[in-house]
Design a protein around this motif. Sequence first.
Motif, PDB file in Angstrom:
ATOM      1  N   ALA A  19     -10.471 -13.079 -52.916  1.00 16.94           N
ATOM      2  CA  ALA A  19      -9.930 -14.444 -53.007  1.00 16.94           C
ATOM      3  C   ALA A  19      -8.398 -14.398 -53.037  1.00 16.94           C
ATOM      4  O   ALA A  19      -7.731 -15.203 -52.380  1.00 16.94           O
ATOM      5  CB  ALA A  19     -10.482 -15.157 -54.241  1.00 16.94           C
ATOM      6  N   ASP A 126      -4.403 -17.786 -59.900  1.00 15.28           N
ATOM      7  CA  ASP A 126      -5.566 -17.803 -60.794  1.00 15.28           C
ATOM      8  C   ASP A 126      -5.441 -16.810 -61.955  1.00 15.28           C
ATOM      9  O   ASP A 126      -6.353 -16.038 -62.217  1.00 15.28           O
ATOM     10  CB  ASP A 126      -6.842 -17.528 -59.982  1.00 15.28           C
ATOM     11  CG  ASP A 126      -8.110 -17.784 -60.794  1.00 15.28           C
ATOM     12  OD1 ASP A 126      -8.113 -18.689 -61.641  1.00 15.28           O
ATOM     13  OD2 ASP A 126      -9.097 -17.055 -60.573  1.00 15.28           O
ATOM     14  N   LYS A 130     -10.315 -17.985 -63.419  1.00 18.89           N
ATOM     15  CA  LYS A 130     -11.374 -18.994 -63.488  1.00 18.89           C
ATOM     16  C   LYS A 130     -12.135 -19.108 -62.173  1.00 18.89           C
ATOM     17  O   LYS A 130     -13.311 -19.431 -62.164  1.00 18.89           O
ATOM     18  CB  LYS A 130     -10.782 -20.358 -63.861  1.00 18.89           C
ATOM     19  CG  LYS A 130     -10.310 -20.437 -65.290  1.00 18.89           C
ATOM     20  CD  LYS A 130      -9.780 -21.812 -65.616  1.00 18.89           C
ATOM     21  CE  LYS A 130      -9.298 -21.853 -67.058  1.00 18.89           C
ATOM     22  NZ  LYS A 130      -8.730 -23.151 -67.408  1.00 18.89           N
ATOM     23  N   ILE A 131     -11.456 -18.862 -61.057  1.00 16.02           N
ATOM     24  CA  ILE A 131     -12.108 -18.991 -59.751  1.00 16.02           C
ATOM     25  C   ILE A 131     -13.184 -17.928 -59.588  1.00 16.02           C
ATOM     26  O   ILE A 131     -14.310 -18.222 -59.201  1.00 16.02           O
ATOM     27  CB  ILE A 131     -11.069 -18.935 -58.608  1.00 16.02           C
ATOM     28  CG1 ILE A 131     -10.143 -20.146 -58.708  1.00 16.02           C
ATOM     29  CG2 ILE A 131     -11.768 -18.884 -57.246  1.00 16.02           C
ATOM     30  CD1 ILE A 131      -8.963 -20.114 -57.775  1.00 16.02           C
TER      31      ILE A 131
END
Length: 169
Positions: A19, A126, A130-131
């Motif tokens: 991510a 992030d 949390k992602i």
Amino acid sequence: MKTGLIIGKFMPLHKGHMALIEFAVGQCDELIVLVSASDDEPITGAQRLEWLEDLYKENSKVKPMMLNYDDLILSDAEVTVSSEGLSKLWANYLKEQLPPIDVIFASEAYGAYMSRFLNCEAVIYDEPCKIVPMSATQIRNDPFTYFNYLPDIVQAYYSQKDDKGANTL
């Protein structure tokens, strides 16, 4: 041309790392993804570099590289402890090894420290995780509980290991 940098152990590479990479690659022309590796780690640096090369082989903007470091010269505490002193040491070393960096991407506070010493922008992504609420340490401690956080290529690696990390082949 805007050059970005992500530094990590990627031990193992997981969806949180991916991510961050996807976020970063959209903001620069070239993204160096640097695997920091020392000789005494449970997953070789070469293996971790191979994962990155395989996953991003179709994306010419992503440039996986490996930095083998000596624990006596560069501490790996940077991975778990964000400090200005360690960040300065790492940044000075990286300036000698890499082209000029325009932006460093990180999900920990060391990114902001490193940016000052690399004379570049910092983008913290992030930071509270949390992602993708996962850490590589959690995965190493219990890979099969967190199997769904691993890309297929890393799942294949762990599928070849027993619960103690030994090869089953």
